[in-house]
Design an enzyme around this catalytic site. Structure first.
Site, PDB file in Angstrom:
ATOM      1  N   HIS A 308      20.538  22.339  75.462  1.00 17.59           N
ATOM      2  CA  HIS A 308      19.913  23.672  75.362  1.00 17.59           C
ATOM      3  C   HIS A 308      18.435  23.499  75.042  1.00 17.59           C
ATOM      4  CE1 HIS A 308      19.162  27.829  74.135  1.00 17.59           C
ATOM      5  NE2 HIS A 308      20.233  28.111  74.824  1.00 17.59           N
ATOM      6  N   ASP A 365      28.038  28.111  77.606  1.00 17.57           N
ATOM      7  CA  ASP A 365      28.766  28.107  78.884  1.00 17.57           C
ATOM      8  C   ASP A 365      29.922  27.118  78.922  1.00 17.57           C
ATOM      9  OD1 ASP A 365      25.557  28.632  80.108  1.00 17.57           O
ATOM     10  OD2 ASP A 365      27.205  30.057  80.366  1.00 17.57           O
TER      11      ASP A 365
HETATM   12  C1  SDX Z   1      21.944  29.045  79.083  1.00 20.00           C
HETATM   13  O1  SDX Z   1      17.468  29.627  77.051  1.00 20.00           O
HETATM   14  C2  SDX Z   1      18.606  30.211  76.734  1.00 20.00           C
HETATM   15  O2  SDX Z   1      18.708  30.810  75.673  1.00 20.00           O
HETATM   16  C3  SDX Z   1      19.702  30.133  77.774  1.00 20.00           C
HETATM   17  C4  SDX Z   1      21.077  30.625  77.333  1.00 20.00           C
HETATM   18  C5  SDX Z   1      21.084  32.115  77.106  1.00 20.00           C
HETATM   19  O3  SDX Z   1      21.931  32.568  76.318  1.00 20.00           O
HETATM   20  O4  SDX Z   1      20.299  32.829  77.793  1.00 20.00           O
HETATM   21  O5  SDX Z   1      21.468  29.964  76.146  1.00 20.00           O
HETATM   22  C6  SDX Z   1      22.128  30.363  78.415  1.00 20.00           C
HETATM   23  O6  SDX Z   1      21.261  28.955  80.061  1.00 20.00           O
HETATM   24  C7  SDX Z   1      22.605  27.831  78.467  1.00 20.00           C
HETATM   25  C8  SDX Z   1      22.236  26.509  79.223  1.00 20.00           C
HETATM   26  C9  SDX Z   1      23.165  26.388  80.419  1.00 20.00           C
HETATM   27  N1  SDX Z   1      22.776  25.237  81.279  1.00 20.00           N
HETATM   28  C10 SDX Z   1      23.480  24.109  81.314  1.00 20.00           C
HETATM   29  O7  SDX Z   1      24.490  23.887  80.642  1.00 20.00           O
HETATM   30  C11 SDX Z   1      22.971  23.092  82.339  1.00 20.00           C
HETATM   31  C12 SDX Z   1      22.981  21.687  81.710  1.00 20.00           C
HETATM   32  N2  SDX Z   1      21.966  21.625  80.692  1.00 20.00           N
HETATM   33  C13 SDX Z   1      20.666  21.078  81.081  1.00 20.00           C
HETATM   34  O8  SDX Z   1      20.284  21.331  82.385  1.00 20.00           O
HETATM   35  C14 SDX Z   1      19.596  21.264  80.013  1.00 20.00           C
HETATM   36  O9  SDX Z   1      20.158  20.891  78.817  1.00 20.00           O
HETATM   37  C15 SDX Z   1      18.958  22.625  79.845  1.00 20.00           C
HETATM   38  C16 SDX Z   1      18.437  23.154  81.130  1.00 20.00           C
HETATM   39  C17 SDX Z   1      19.933  23.603  79.276  1.00 20.00           C
HETATM   40  C18 SDX Z   1      17.811  22.463  78.873  1.00 20.00           C
HETATM   41  O10 SDX Z   1      16.885  21.660  79.496  1.00 20.00           O
HETATM   42  P1  SDX Z   1      15.516  21.210  78.734  1.00 20.00           P
HETATM   43  O11 SDX Z   1      15.328  21.914  77.457  1.00 20.00           O
HETATM   44  O12 SDX Z   1      14.413  21.278  79.752  1.00 20.00           O
HETATM   45  O13 SDX Z   1      15.830  19.722  78.307  1.00 20.00           O
HETATM   46  P2  SDX Z   1      15.438  18.491  79.152  1.00 20.00           P
HETATM   47  O14 SDX Z   1      15.837  18.689  80.569  1.00 20.00           O
HETATM   48  O15 SDX Z   1      14.018  18.164  78.844  1.00 20.00           O
HETATM   49  O16 SDX Z   1      16.421  17.374  78.522  1.00 20.00           O
HETATM   50  C19 SDX Z   1      15.998  16.528  77.485  1.00 20.00           C
HETATM   51  C20 SDX Z   1      16.738  15.196  77.751  1.00 20.00           C
HETATM   52  C21 SDX Z   1      16.475  14.637  79.153  1.00 20.00           C
HETATM   53  O17 SDX Z   1      16.642  13.216  79.078  1.00 20.00           O
HETATM   54  P3  SDX Z   1      15.322  12.269  78.899  1.00 20.00           P
HETATM   55  O18 SDX Z   1      14.318  12.690  79.947  1.00 20.00           O
HETATM   56  O19 SDX Z   1      14.843  12.529  77.484  1.00 20.00           O
HETATM   57  O20 SDX Z   1      15.834  10.879  79.102  1.00 20.00           O
HETATM   58  O21 SDX Z   1      18.151  15.439  77.701  1.00 20.00           O
HETATM   59  C22 SDX Z   1      18.719  15.146  78.974  1.00 20.00           C
HETATM   60  C23 SDX Z   1      17.594  15.179  79.973  1.00 20.00           C
HETATM   61  O22 SDX Z   1      17.907  14.371  81.103  1.00 20.00           O
HETATM   62  N3  SDX Z   1      19.707  16.202  79.222  1.00 20.00           N
HETATM   63  C24 SDX Z   1      20.923  15.995  79.725  1.00 20.00           C
HETATM   64  C25 SDX Z   1      21.542  17.261  79.744  1.00 20.00           C
HETATM   65  N4  SDX Z   1      20.695  18.181  79.282  1.00 20.00           N
HETATM   66  C26 SDX Z   1      19.553  17.531  78.963  1.00 20.00           C
HETATM   67  N5  SDX Z   1      21.545  14.863  80.139  1.00 20.00           N
HETATM   68  C27 SDX Z   1      22.813  15.026  80.594  1.00 20.00           C
HETATM   69  N6  SDX Z   1      23.475  16.191  80.633  1.00 20.00           N
HETATM   70  C28 SDX Z   1      22.883  17.332  80.218  1.00 20.00           C
HETATM   71  N7  SDX Z   1      23.535  18.497  80.278  1.00 20.00           N
END
Ligand code: SDX
Length: 431
Positions: A308, A365
């Site tokens: 998140h 989710d």
């Molecule tokens: C919602 O914003 C809100 O409030 C949204 C929400 C709402 O109520 O409106 O809460 C609802 O959208 C919940 C999120 C649903 N999405 C997912 O579940 C999709 C999977 N999650 C990721 O795509 C990600 O965690 C996000 C999009 C939710 C957040 O992305 P960020 O904040 O941009 O984090 P990031 O991509 O910079 O990740 C940081 C690190 C990265 O690794 P490094 O570059 O440091 O090596 O964490 C890793 C990412 O690759 N990472 C994951 C991951 N999520 C982040 N690795 C594997 N699996 C994951 N799910």
């Protein structure tokens, strides 16, 4: 109280910027005068560090896992309210009195029908159209079927007719789109059923097989919609505010919010989670294979439902949804292998340093789809359910954005230009 300030020293000059403090103690550097003072702008792709507005609607603390609507903790609201009480709270700032709630319930019944001409629209979407594209289209069309709704302002306690109608009609549009999709006769809203019971009945009642509204299903749906009702400046809510800042009416803004929520990184994740769990099930529960894929920096695959932007601890909503999940499956005696797979995946992730070091926990989710499935809601409707819950939050933010001069200024971010600078024009014959 002296105004606290921050100082920026650049090009040998010192610029003083005011510091703004929230009611919960967080502080922000107010850069609204930065460009005028220094000629500098800031760069913050994805707005990771940028506040877009000041708001009184929802507070969340990503480190502590706190989420409050208008100051009330969501655990208290989920335990003690029905969804339309929380919708009223988000829209007006106060929980309704018994009299106000009765009036709001009456309006949910009064405005539940959609214009009969709108029903013909469902006949012309291609088969297997996404329920989210249908929802955003139909919400946008409300503007044309109910033009008076943009003008009618007879608020009672802050709820306008426009808002009451939209909250009630979106529920009907969602249920009708499902019935049309499966080729069943439409089931119209009933005056004797509550907001959630009506939705379930419109979804599942059939002339040949009457639907019995299970109390646990109504309880679970109320809690799920409450837990999805708002989440401060998330992608879709920021979309509603940005589109609204151009002076656009409520329906086109909500239609834009629906489209933003559709994304698999946002509300579309609840559909993607079920597909991920199904894939793991079909692949012999090879958890390690999918965990390894998610950790591979060269593989775009992610464990959807984890991580998140704000929560760096367990999403408080996920914790409550997990509890509801167990209660619903136990009461309805549903044995869904995906729950066990989700729990095992969560456990393995919690033991893996890649995820722990990045504060990746289940989000809202991760478990919600298992409940929707137990209630009989098809996977392709899961994000529609998220939209149904988020609707009062979107409306409350649209209202707040329009409520004062500062936040209703048209949203227009700047950029850092990285293109070619000034090229002499070359005529076609010379190229
Ligand atoms: C919602 O914003 C809100 O409030 C949204 C929400 C709402 O109520 O409106 O809460 C609802 O959208 C919940 C999120 C649903 N999405 C997912 O579940 C999709 C999977 N999650 C990721 O795509 C990600 O965690 C996000 C999009 C939710 C957040 O992305 P960020 O904040 O941009 O984090 P990031 O991509 O910079 O990740 C940081 C690190 C990265 O690794 P490094 O570059 O440091 O090596 O964490 C890793 C990412 O690759 N990472 C994951 C991951 N999520 C982040 N690795 C594997 N699996 C994951 N799910």
């Amino acid at each position: 109280m002296t105004q606290e300030t921050a100082q920026l020293i650049v090009d040998g000059k010192t610029y003083t910027l005011p510091v703004v403090e929230s009611t919960t103690g967080e502080r922000a550097i107010d850069i609204r005068s930065l460009r005028q003072q220094s000629g500098y702008i800031t760069l913050d792709s994805g707005y990771m560090n940028t506040g877009s507005c000041q708001s009184t609607i929802t507070y969340l603390d990503g480190d502590q896992g706190i989420l409050r609507y208008r100051g009330y903790d969501i655990a208290d609201l989920a335990a003690n309210c029905v969804f339309i009480e929380v919708a009223y709270l988000l829209l007006t700032g106060e929980l309704p009195t018994a009299k106000e709630l009765d009036r709001f319930k009456y309006d949910m019944t009064r405005y539940a029908l959609i214009h009969e001409d709108m029903i013909h629209f469902f006949d012309h979407f291609p088969p297997n159209s996404s329920p989210m594209s249908i929802l955003s289209t139909m919400v946008g069309t409300l503007h044309d079927f109910y033009p008076e709704m943009d003008q009618e302002e007879d608020p009672y306690g802050g709820i306008t007719t426009t808002t009451a109608r939209l909250l009630s009609k979106v529920r009907t549009i969602a249920a009708f789109s499902y019935k049309k999709n499966i080729g069943h006769p439409l089931v119209y809203p009933r005056p004797d059923l509550s907001y959630c019971a009506n939705f379930l009945n419109m979804m599942f009642d059939r002339p040949n097989m009457p639907y019995r509204v299970e109390p646990i299903a109504v309880i679970a749906l109320n809690k799920l919609l409450i837990l999805h009702a708002d989440h401060e400046q998330n992608c879709s809510t920021s979309t509603v505010r940005l589109v609204g800042s151009a002076g656009v009416g409520l329906y086109p803004c909500i239609s834009a919010g629906v489209n933003a929520l559709w994304g698999p990184s946002h509300g579309g994740a609840n559909v993607a989670v079920m597909r991920m769990l199904e894939t793991i099930r079909r692949d012999g529960r090879d958890y390690d294979k999918y965990i390894a894929k998610a950790k591979d920096p060269n593989d775009p695959y992610r464990l959807t439902g984890f991580g998140h932007r704000v929560y760096k601890t367990y999403d408080p909503r996920a914790k409550l949804i997990k509890e509801i999940c167990t209660a619903v499956l136990d009461t309805l005696q549903v044995d869904d292998p995906l729950l066990e797979i989700a729990q095992e995946l969560e456990y393995r992730v919690s033991q893996d340093d890649y995820f722990v070091s990045r504060n990746l926990y289940p989000n809202v989710d991760f478990y919600s789809g298992i409940i929707y499935r137990a209630l009989g809601i098809p996977t392709n409707m899961f994000t529609v359910m998220f939209a149904l819950g988020r609707l009062p939050g979107w409306i409350a933010h649209w209202q707040e954005m329009n409520s004062d001069k500062d936040s209703s200024r048209i949203g227009r971010p700047r950029q850092v230009y990285r293109g070619l600078v000034n090229r002499p024009f070359v005529r076609l014959e010379d190229r």
